[in-house]
Design a protein around this motif. Sequence first.
Motif, PDB file in Angstrom:
ATOM      1  N   GLU A 155       0.810  -1.219   0.000  1.00  0.00           N
ATOM      2  CA  GLU A 155       0.000   0.000   0.000  1.00  0.00           C
ATOM      3  C   GLU A 155       0.841   1.267   0.000  1.00  0.00           C
ATOM      4  O   GLU A 155       0.322   2.350  -0.288  1.00  0.00           O
ATOM      5  CB  GLU A 155      -0.964   0.011   1.195  1.00  0.00           C
ATOM      6  CG  GLU A 155      -0.324   0.301   2.543  1.00  0.00           C
ATOM      7  CD  GLU A 155       0.232  -0.924   3.246  1.00  0.00           C
ATOM      8  OE1 GLU A 155       0.434  -0.876   4.472  1.00  0.00           O
ATOM      9  OE2 GLU A 155       0.468  -1.952   2.557  1.00  0.00           O
ATOM     10  N   PHE A 156       2.130   1.162   0.319  1.00  0.00           N
ATOM     11  CA  PHE A 156       2.954   2.374   0.251  1.00  0.00           C
ATOM     12  C   PHE A 156       4.223   2.179  -0.574  1.00  0.00           C
ATOM     13  O   PHE A 156       5.084   3.061  -0.623  1.00  0.00           O
ATOM     14  CB  PHE A 156       3.304   2.902   1.647  1.00  0.00           C
ATOM     15  CG  PHE A 156       4.088   1.958   2.529  1.00  0.00           C
ATOM     16  CD1 PHE A 156       5.459   1.828   2.390  1.00  0.00           C
ATOM     17  CD2 PHE A 156       3.449   1.227   3.514  1.00  0.00           C
ATOM     18  CE1 PHE A 156       6.185   0.987   3.212  1.00  0.00           C
ATOM     19  CE2 PHE A 156       4.158   0.384   4.352  1.00  0.00           C
ATOM     20  CZ  PHE A 156       5.536   0.260   4.198  1.00  0.00           C
ATOM     21  N   GLY A 157       4.348   1.055  -1.251  1.00  0.00           N
ATOM     22  CA  GLY A 157       5.493   0.878  -2.141  1.00  0.00           C
ATOM     23  C   GLY A 157       6.768   0.509  -1.416  1.00  0.00           C
ATOM     24  O   GLY A 157       7.809   1.149  -1.629  1.00  0.00           O
ATOM     25  N   GLN A 158       6.708  -0.519  -0.578  1.00  0.00           N
ATOM     26  CA  GLN A 158       7.911  -1.017   0.101  1.00  0.00           C
ATOM     27  C   GLN A 158       8.940  -1.411  -0.952  1.00  0.00           C
ATOM     28  O   GLN A 158       8.669  -2.195  -1.844  1.00  0.00           O
ATOM     29  CB  GLN A 158       7.532  -2.234   0.952  1.00  0.00           C
ATOM     30  CG  GLN A 158       8.700  -3.060   1.431  1.00  0.00           C
ATOM     31  CD  GLN A 158       9.000  -2.852   2.899  1.00  0.00           C
ATOM     32  OE1 GLN A 158       8.272  -2.166   3.610  1.00  0.00           O
ATOM     33  NE2 GLN A 158      10.081  -3.422   3.345  1.00  0.00           N
ATOM     34  N   TRP A 159      10.138  -0.845  -0.856  1.00  0.00           N
ATOM     35  CA  TRP A 159      11.180  -1.150  -1.833  1.00  0.00           C
ATOM     36  C   TRP A 159      11.773  -2.536  -1.604  1.00  0.00           C
ATOM     37  O   TRP A 159      11.969  -3.297  -2.551  1.00  0.00           O
ATOM     38  CB  TRP A 159      12.314  -0.125  -1.770  1.00  0.00           C
ATOM     39  CG  TRP A 159      12.012   1.208  -2.382  1.00  0.00           C
ATOM     40  CD1 TRP A 159      11.872   2.393  -1.725  1.00  0.00           C
ATOM     41  CD2 TRP A 159      11.820   1.508  -3.770  1.00  0.00           C
ATOM     42  NE1 TRP A 159      11.590   3.407  -2.597  1.00  0.00           N
ATOM     43  CE2 TRP A 159      11.565   2.894  -3.876  1.00  0.00           C
ATOM     44  CE3 TRP A 159      11.828   0.731  -4.930  1.00  0.00           C
ATOM     45  CZ2 TRP A 159      11.318   3.511  -5.094  1.00  0.00           C
ATOM     46  CZ3 TRP A 159      11.590   1.353  -6.149  1.00  0.00           C
ATOM     47  CH2 TRP A 159      11.341   2.735  -6.228  1.00  0.00           C
ATOM     48  N   ARG A 160      12.099  -2.817  -0.350  1.00  0.00           N
ATOM     49  CA  ARG A 160      12.782  -4.077  -0.061  1.00  0.00           C
ATOM     50  C   ARG A 160      11.824  -5.257  -0.155  1.00  0.00           C
ATOM     51  O   ARG A 160      10.649  -5.136   0.162  1.00  0.00           O
ATOM     52  CB  ARG A 160      13.384  -4.050   1.350  1.00  0.00           C
ATOM     53  CG  ARG A 160      14.550  -3.107   1.509  1.00  0.00           C
ATOM     54  CD  ARG A 160      15.301  -3.387   2.803  1.00  0.00           C
ATOM     55  NE  ARG A 160      14.517  -3.095   3.996  1.00  0.00           N
ATOM     56  CZ  ARG A 160      14.960  -3.309   5.247  1.00  0.00           C
ATOM     57  NH1 ARG A 160      16.164  -3.820   5.438  1.00  0.00           N
ATOM     58  NH2 ARG A 160      14.198  -3.006   6.281  1.00  0.00           N
ATOM     59  N   GLU A 161      12.364  -6.375  -0.597  1.00  0.00           N
ATOM     60  CA  GLU A 161      11.590  -7.603  -0.571  1.00  0.00           C
ATOM     61  C   GLU A 161      11.204  -7.912   0.866  1.00  0.00           C
ATOM     62  O   GLU A 161      11.976  -7.679   1.800  1.00  0.00           O
ATOM     63  CB  GLU A 161      12.433  -8.742  -1.151  1.00  0.00           C
ATOM     64  CG  GLU A 161      11.703 -10.054  -1.281  1.00  0.00           C
ATOM     65  CD  GLU A 161      12.553 -11.104  -1.979  1.00  0.00           C
ATOM     66  OE1 GLU A 161      12.429 -11.245  -3.210  1.00  0.00           O
ATOM     67  OE2 GLU A 161      13.336 -11.794  -1.290  1.00  0.00           O
ATOM     68  N   ALA A 192      -2.092   7.153  -0.202  1.00  0.00           N
ATOM     69  CA  ALA A 192      -3.360   7.891  -0.323  1.00  0.00           C
ATOM     70  C   ALA A 192      -4.232   7.299  -1.426  1.00  0.00           C
ATOM     71  O   ALA A 192      -5.465   7.245  -1.301  1.00  0.00           O
ATOM     72  CB  ALA A 192      -3.068   9.368  -0.606  1.00  0.00           C
ATOM     73  N   LEU A 193      -3.600   6.856  -2.512  1.00  0.00           N
ATOM     74  CA  LEU A 193      -4.362   6.251  -3.596  1.00  0.00           C
ATOM     75  C   LEU A 193      -5.062   4.971  -3.135  1.00  0.00           C
ATOM     76  O   LEU A 193      -6.242   4.756  -3.443  1.00  0.00           O
ATOM     77  CB  LEU A 193      -3.439   5.935  -4.776  1.00  0.00           C
ATOM     78  CG  LEU A 193      -4.096   5.125  -5.897  1.00  0.00           C
ATOM     79  CD1 LEU A 193      -5.180   5.936  -6.592  1.00  0.00           C
ATOM     80  CD2 LEU A 193      -3.065   4.620  -6.896  1.00  0.00           C
ATOM     81  N   VAL A 194      -4.357   4.115  -2.395  1.00  0.00           N
ATOM     82  CA  VAL A 194      -4.969   2.870  -1.925  1.00  0.00           C
ATOM     83  C   VAL A 194      -6.173   3.179  -1.037  1.00  0.00           C
ATOM     84  O   VAL A 194      -7.216   2.521  -1.126  1.00  0.00           O
ATOM     85  CB  VAL A 194      -3.929   1.998  -1.194  1.00  0.00           C
ATOM     86  CG1 VAL A 194      -4.598   0.823  -0.490  1.00  0.00           C
ATOM     87  CG2 VAL A 194      -2.878   1.496  -2.180  1.00  0.00           C
ATOM     88  N   ARG A 195      -6.056   4.196  -0.197  1.00  0.00           N
ATOM     89  CA  ARG A 195      -7.189   4.594   0.638  1.00  0.00           C
ATOM     90  C   ARG A 195      -8.375   5.003  -0.245  1.00  0.00           C
ATOM     91  O   ARG A 195      -9.513   4.586  -0.007  1.00  0.00           O
ATOM     92  CB  ARG A 195      -6.788   5.751   1.555  1.00  0.00           C
ATOM     93  CG  ARG A 195      -7.935   6.226   2.458  1.00  0.00           C
ATOM     94  CD  ARG A 195      -7.582   7.510   3.182  1.00  0.00           C
ATOM     95  NE  ARG A 195      -6.523   7.309   4.154  1.00  0.00           N
ATOM     96  CZ  ARG A 195      -5.285   7.802   4.053  1.00  0.00           C
ATOM     97  NH1 ARG A 195      -4.946   8.551   2.985  1.00  0.00           N
ATOM     98  NH2 ARG A 195      -4.383   7.586   4.987  1.00  0.00           N
TER      99      ARG A 195
END
Length: 754
Positions: free
Chosen positions: A597-603, A625-628
């Motif tokens: 939902e916030f674009g976690q970079w790490r696996e 905010a988009l996912v919300r």
Amino acid sequence: MPNDIRTGNRAKAQEASPKAASPLSGGIEAIVHADHGDPFAILGMHQTGKDQPVEVRAFIPGAEKLWVVDSASGDPVGEADKVHGEGFFVAVLSDRKEPFRYRLRVQFPLATVEFEDAYRFWSVLGELDIHLLAEGTHLKSFERLGAHPREIDGVAGVAFAVWAPNARRVSVVGDFCDWDGRRLPMRKRTEAGVWEIFVPHATVGQRYKFEIKGAGGDLLPLKSDPYAFQAEFRPQTASVVHGLPSYDWQDAEWQRTRSASADLTAPISIYEVHLGSWARVPEEGDRFLTYRELAERLVPYVKDLGFTHIELLPITEHPFDGSWGYQPIGMYAPTSRHGTPEDFKYFVDACHAAGIGLLLDWVPGHFPTDPHGLGWFDGTHLYEHADPRQGYHQDWNTLIYNFGRTEVQNFLLGNALFWLEHYRLDGLRVDAVASMLYLDYSRKAGEWVPNRFGGRENLESIAFLKRMNELTYGHHQGIMTVAEESTAWPAVSRPVYLGGLGFGYKWNMGWMHDTLEYMAKDPIHRRYHHHQLTFGLIYQFSENFVLPLSHDEVVHGKGSLINKMPGDDWQKFANLRAYYGFMFAHPGKKLLFMGGEFGQWREWSEARSLDWHLLEEPLHHGLHALVRDLNGMYRGLKPLHQTDCDPAGFEWIEANDSDNSVLAFLRKSGEDPEHHVVVVCNFTPMPRDGYRVGVTLPGRYEEVLNTDAPEYGGSGVGNAGGVASEETEWHGRPHSITLTLPPLGTLVLERKAG
């Protein structure tokens, strides 16, 4: 755990008294050496004949003297003879000809203590329980097997029972008997292969296991209780006496309205969570959050984002963190990593108070080989198949349940009902269903055993899954079951009475693989793979699908969702935003694994918290905010959820514009045939002005959501809030709208009449 006390070569016993030469002597030796299969025939109070004195026999290792005390008066009524140097006592009460209630007063080298004798209490399992357990139809076996605090004959204690039909001897060991397997050998109820005992001095919170001697006389590793309701914190492996205490639930309103939340026409958006790594407490040694802390932090977070359900990776007790819970041993125990069973109930109650349903990933297909677990439980292949071609998972180094045994099915069926009843969960997502359906799953020729018809279908497992769904839906209104099933097996989510497996929903693994593969490609090449996005609609309505972007897609070198996207950072986020827009507008219920939902970079790793600091950065904050807003849109617009499982609610407008990598489709409400939502996706980084889209009905089409909006981190290309239709036929429709398509963006437009 304390050092295990085992039988074996013991110090030579003191010379026995004349009583040891009686017919009891063989039984005494067997008791002393923990090798008697019927201890109640020897220990406790007995009468040798009519009008003969009552005898009380007890084995108390380390005791020096023993007296029998009348429970009513509190007075000693006889001193026992020590007939075996290891601590076997016999008291012949010449003035007592009838059985009576008694206690034992025992002198040890450093103290004299008085306690109830476990061998004065009769059976703890009733005849009906034994019948149903033997039959394999005891749907509440968890109320009888395991460890249950209770009161018998006015005495508080714990009733223990365990299924081990092929054992030569079973003892309960624990904090209440110095972990000495000689102290509390159990009674065998031969009709059901169940061993039982009431331990009057055991209490809630004490640790215990079962010491089992196999039929061949081999002493097995101490076994945890298959029905334990609580377990020690790993790496310790003992079960903990807990029972099934009542709880003051506060979710009456949720229970009253729950059925609507699981309906095929309901908006279902699931946030998938691994509790051990969602967030931790770094200032306290990076410890896990407790269930109560998760109730205060996770539940409001999920509610704020607009998800309707939380799905937990398995929280059934498991020894190895790296299994993520998918190799459970304590099927009836919420993991102690986050607190007590009451703490978990508090978490469930908090979810319901927030209007959030709670699903559990449930693993009935296999179990780990840890020595304290179910494998080789009574010295035989009790829970698992004996033939490794049927009983061993090569991929996961685990054992496969023998679904042909009614007792094994009963153990698992009762477990499914247990979580729904005792913890009031709202559904089960069943793991690895594909591996349960096929006998040759992940096996080469010669590595599997055909069914009785020569086929590859696992008939026993299929019957189990059908029965599980019939029971769960039949006993608990408003729940849902979801299958993780990756093959073309038909009718997974159709009722059993119509020939299906009976699940409510099925994960759409094909959609997930196809669309992620498409999104990973550079936009310049997407025109050649355009129908990876459209192919799923060919079979979309053959099942009730959930669209899963699950934990499996962000582990084992696959990278995170954001890192699958091509281009620079801005394009990666734009791609992911457009993809989420496509997903939330596409038919099917939704599932997103935490961090997505916030674009976690790490696996993702189970060993650390999510990277919450990323939310301080604009692109990550915008995605969040988009996912919300996507959740809000999905829940608020009936055309986007009412017909998720109904082909009447979907029409392609433009499915073939591969040159521009553009898709357009229509979603319709099941209630109002004129409530239309138009969705247009542009999967190239080029904005497109004047793109005409055919519509069926005239009106104004308001831009409900644009994934390229500035507040999401986009470039702001759009349509000034909406456009009016024109009487220009396009895409085979009598009207059309002319749009500006944002780069790497998804538009959602709702028709307004007028």
